[in-house]
Design an enzyme around this catalytic site. Structure first.
Site, short mmCIF file in Angstrom:
data_model
loop_
_atom_site.label_atom_id
_atom_site.label_comp_id
_atom_site.label_asym_id
_atom_site.label_seq_id
_atom_site.Cartn_x
_atom_site.Cartn_y
_atom_site.Cartn_z
N ALA A 576 18.27 -10.10 -22.01
CA ALA A 576 18.55 -8.68 -21.81
C ALA A 576 18.87 -8.38 -20.36
CB ALA A 576 17.37 -7.83 -22.27
N PHE A 645 16.05 -7.62 -15.42
CA PHE A 645 16.59 -8.76 -16.16
C PHE A 645 15.44 -9.42 -16.92
CE2 PHE A 645 20.41 -9.74 -13.16
CZ PHE A 645 20.94 -8.50 -13.47
N GLU A 646 15.63 -9.58 -18.22
CA GLU A 646 14.61 -10.18 -19.07
C GLU A 646 15.04 -11.54 -19.58
OE1 GLU A 646 11.63 -9.32 -19.84
OE2 GLU A 646 11.41 -7.17 -19.51
N ARG A 647 14.07 -12.44 -19.65
CA ARG A 647 14.22 -13.80 -20.17
C ARG A 647 15.28 -14.58 -19.40
NH1 ARG A 647 12.13 -16.35 -24.52
NH2 ARG A 647 11.21 -14.44 -25.25
#
Length: 749
Positions: A576, A645-647
């Site tokens: 994401a 910012f995810e993952r």
């Protein structure tokens, strides 16, 4: 001994890969593998006087033919779930060794075996664009050869490696590439779950490699000692691993220990799966020793090993492939990780006995020795090692990098944060025309991979590391216009708890979620609120860590903010790129919001292959988060471009450098005439008081400590004073107004 490289080349498949096979999807169990490679070296004597040129031509020709069938091995990593089968070939290295093979084998130095490998340990984590296969042909003065291989472990296990070598050597053993159909993979949940387990099992520090030789007589004796009413015919793998386990128990003061074995699932399924399937069709068996006695009986340990391996039978394999496979895998790995995190010693075993490596004959005889080379299992740096490495990096590049440490405390709780500033010319750091970028990593203690990404980005900025050739970005002009501040580990105290064994801890050292401790919509609780995971603290900015980050933001005045996390539950989201807001399911209105979304969409398309969700955090993940850093940065600090910012993955370093390029373009379009100081910023009473109190504290620090008055408490009292003053003034004016109307009325009469 000296090993000198004389040539490097790419060996490509002899026939092209069809278009419909250009993408090879890895299977779910491939995510279980922590090591980049399972290296192997095969030593061949020169027995038949075949000329070196003939040997070399034979090896290259047969390799090219083999790669036509094993086409994923000739590709490049597309991402962590797939390989781009682009036929670019394998990395093929040829070397000369200035000694005779027999001289080396008479007294082999195990630490020097790495010189015969095409990739030198410790191995780096593989990323996008990296080779899948690396081969090194080492030629001794006598004509003997050592063939070293480093093939990505996440692509094949020991059985798969054996299948490849047999095909290369001329045995007709075509690969079966259907592992992904047996264990399909759509996201990275098993990688994250297994990494948590491995982190509890592997220890960082100095280690040695030793070789113990068990001849047939010794193994027969061990079998006799291990025979019992439960096991009449123990295997050599069972007795040797149990004997080593027994010795380790006796030599270690800690009584609890765990022995794991890598189990090949192919032969344990019903019906049995083909041995030539490429992929990691393996699982972990585990046997525990909980006794406080050190003089354990060998037969008892053999019985435990036998029972642990026998549990992985055809029914177990069927369950792994069935609907309950996900929960079964999670439970199994969690039990192992929890046991090791409580201080138990882990001893891992793997047997290569039945793979037939000693039968690999390329036409000039069979190998006389195949050592198991050391594998580096340091998945992540410890907090101390990482910060030390960053400090060394700064010292090596003083013209580009500088470092400072901020510290503060509140009610006896102390925290400090390291900040690294990058500017190509340090004299220009205060140039108001430069684009300012603030990056924060490690806000949650358990998100270890984010801090590794911070180190990677700093290494690229200092030009000690480089982006993959898959990203031919010309960054010179871009970097000249940037000032970048990197917070590599925001939550140092939380990281300490993780490294002490609390592997799932996300909060800081006193149990507060730092990404719920900011002032925008602070303290609001949703129906699914988890008081343990999402504790927002006693008040906004009650935590020293968030106070430090707010101070950094206020003094730096960034144009771009990125809060980097390693992700959420995989069932919800894979990757994401978020923009505000987190506390509501909408994005801001206006041109800045449109520019932020456009920037993220470009980043997603050109660097991340459209794998990411793009939008507001609150509108994308299925729940709202209140008191987050990104919402504060956008609404209060007025940072024009604020992101979460995810993952993050191993290949995201290139995405950040694309972000640097896009950021400057978007800022020019938003504010074509603006300099760095030209963006209007509202100064709230909080920020004003914060600056005032910081100054007061520097003057009267001792008095403040004695009174134990935190900044948040003083701010709260000041707010109450303002509210009370306004209410009193309103009441006073209202009373005068009423009195005035009565006087006028009396006069009119």
């Amino acid at each position: 001994m000296k090993v000198e490289v004389i040539s490097r080349e790419n060996i490509q498949p002899s026939s092209p890969t069809p278009n419909h096979l250009k993408k090879f999807n890895l299977c779910l169990l491939d995510q279980l593998i922590p090591a980049p490679y399972a290296p192997i070296v095969l030593f061949y004597p020169n027995l038949n006087d075949i000329k070196l040129r003939e040997k070399s031509a034979l090896l290259k020709k047969s390799l090219a033919q083999t790669l036509s069938s094993f086409y994923p091995l000739a590709g490049r990593f597309k991402d962590e779930l797939s390989i781009d089968c682009n036929d670019q070939g394998v990395n093929y290295v040829t070397t000369n060794v200035n000694c005779h093979l027999i001289d080396y084998l008479n007294e082999p130095n195990l630490e020097s075996i790495g010189q015969f490998l095409p990739c030198q340990p410790p191995f780096k984590v593989l990323g996008v664009g990296d080779y899948v296969t690396n081969i090194q042909i080492n030629v001794f003065e006598c004509g003997g050869i050592a063939i070293g291989l480093c093939i990505a472990h996440k692509v094949l296990d020991g059985a798969g490696l054996s299948t490849f070598l047999k095909n290369w050597s001329g045995l007709v053993t075509c690969p079966n590439l259907m592992a992904n159909y047996l264990f399909p993979s759509e996201d990275l949940w098993l990688r994250d779950t297994s990494m948590t387990m491995w982190s509890s099992m592997f220890k960082k520090g100095n280690f040695v490699t030793k070789r113990f030789v068990f001849n047939d007589f010794a193994i027969d004796n061990l079998k006799r000692m291990s025979t019992s009413a439960h096991i009449k015919y123990p295997t050599k793998v069972e007795v040797v691993s149990s004997f080593i386990w027994k010795c380790l128990i006796a030599s270690n003061k800690k009584s609890n220990s765990l022995l794991t074995h890598i189990v090949n699932l192919r032969s344990r399924a019903a019906p049995a799966l083909p041995e030539n399937i490429l992929g990691n069709l393996i699982w972990l068996s585990s046997a525990r020793n909980n006794t406080a006695k050190c003089d354990v009986v060998l037969a008892d340990l053999v019985n435990q090993v036998r029972r642990s391996i026998s549990r992985i039978d055809d029914c177990y394999v069927k369950r792994l492939r069935g609907d309950e496979g996900c929960s079964l895998m999670r439970k199994s790995l969690k039990e192992i990780g929890d046991f090791c995190s409580k201080g138990a010693n882990h001893y891992g075993f793997s047997s290569w006995c039945k793979f037939g490596f000693y039968d690999i004959d390329f036409g000039f005889g069979k190998p006389i020795w195949i050592p198991i080379t050391p594998i580096n299992h340091d998945l992540y740096h410890t907090r101390g090692a990482l910060l030390e490495e960053i400090e060394s990096l700064v010292h090596r590049h003083p013209s580009k990098l500088s470092m400072e440490t901020f510290s503060t405390q509140n009610k006896g709780y102390h925290a400090e944060t390291t900040v690294v500033t990058y500017c190509r010319n340090k004299k220009d750091c205060d140039d108001r025309s430069k684009l300012k970028i603030l990056l924060s990593f490690g806000q949650h203690g358990r998100e270890l991979i984010t801090t590794e990404l911070a180190l990677r980005i700093l290494s690229i900025l200092s030009e000690e590391e480089f982006l993959s050739s898959a990203y031919p970005l010309n960054l010179n002009n871009t970097l000249d216009r940037l000032v970048i501040k990197v917070v590599p580990m925001e939550n140092v105290n939380g990281r300490k708890l993780v490294e002490a064994g609390d592997l799932c801890e996300r909060r800081n050292g006193r149990g507060v979620d730092l990404n719920r401790n900011w002032s925008v919509d602070w303290g609001k609780k949703e129906k699914d609120y988890d008081p343990y995971e999402e504790n927002p603290g006693s008040a906004p900015f009650s935590e020293p860590e968030t106070q430090i980050m707010r101070k950094i933001c206020a003094s730096f005045e960034p144009h771009v903010w990125v809060n980097v996390h390693s992700g959420m539950e995989a069932s919800i989201l894979l990757l994401a790129l978020f923009m505000p807001y987190d506390h509501k399911n909408t994005t801001p209105e206006g041109l800045p919001s449109q520019r932020m979304r456009l920037m993220l969409e470009k980043l997603n398309r050109f660097q991340l292959n459209d794998r990411c969700l793009v939008g507001s955090g609150g509108g994308s993940v299925g729940y709202l988060a209140h008191g987050t850093a990104t919402d504060y940065m956008y609404d209060i600090a007025r940072v024009p471009m604020s992101f979460t910012f995810e993952r993050v993955l191993n290949d995201w370093s290139a995405a950040f450098f694309t972000l640097f390029s896009l950021g400057g373009v978007q800022m020019k379009e938003l504010h074509p005439n603006a300099t760095g100081s030209g963006f209007e910023k509202w100064v709230s009473i909080d920020d004003y008081l914060n600056g005032y109190l910081m100054e007061r504290k520097s003057r009267y620090g001792k008095k403040m400590e004695v009174l134990e008055l935190g900044m948040q408490e003083i701010r709260t009292y000041f707010r109450l004073f303002l509210v009370s003053s306004v209410l009193l003034m309103f009441m006073f004016c209202s009373r005068i107004s009423k009195s005035g109307r009565q006087i006028v009325s009396a006069m009119s009469l």
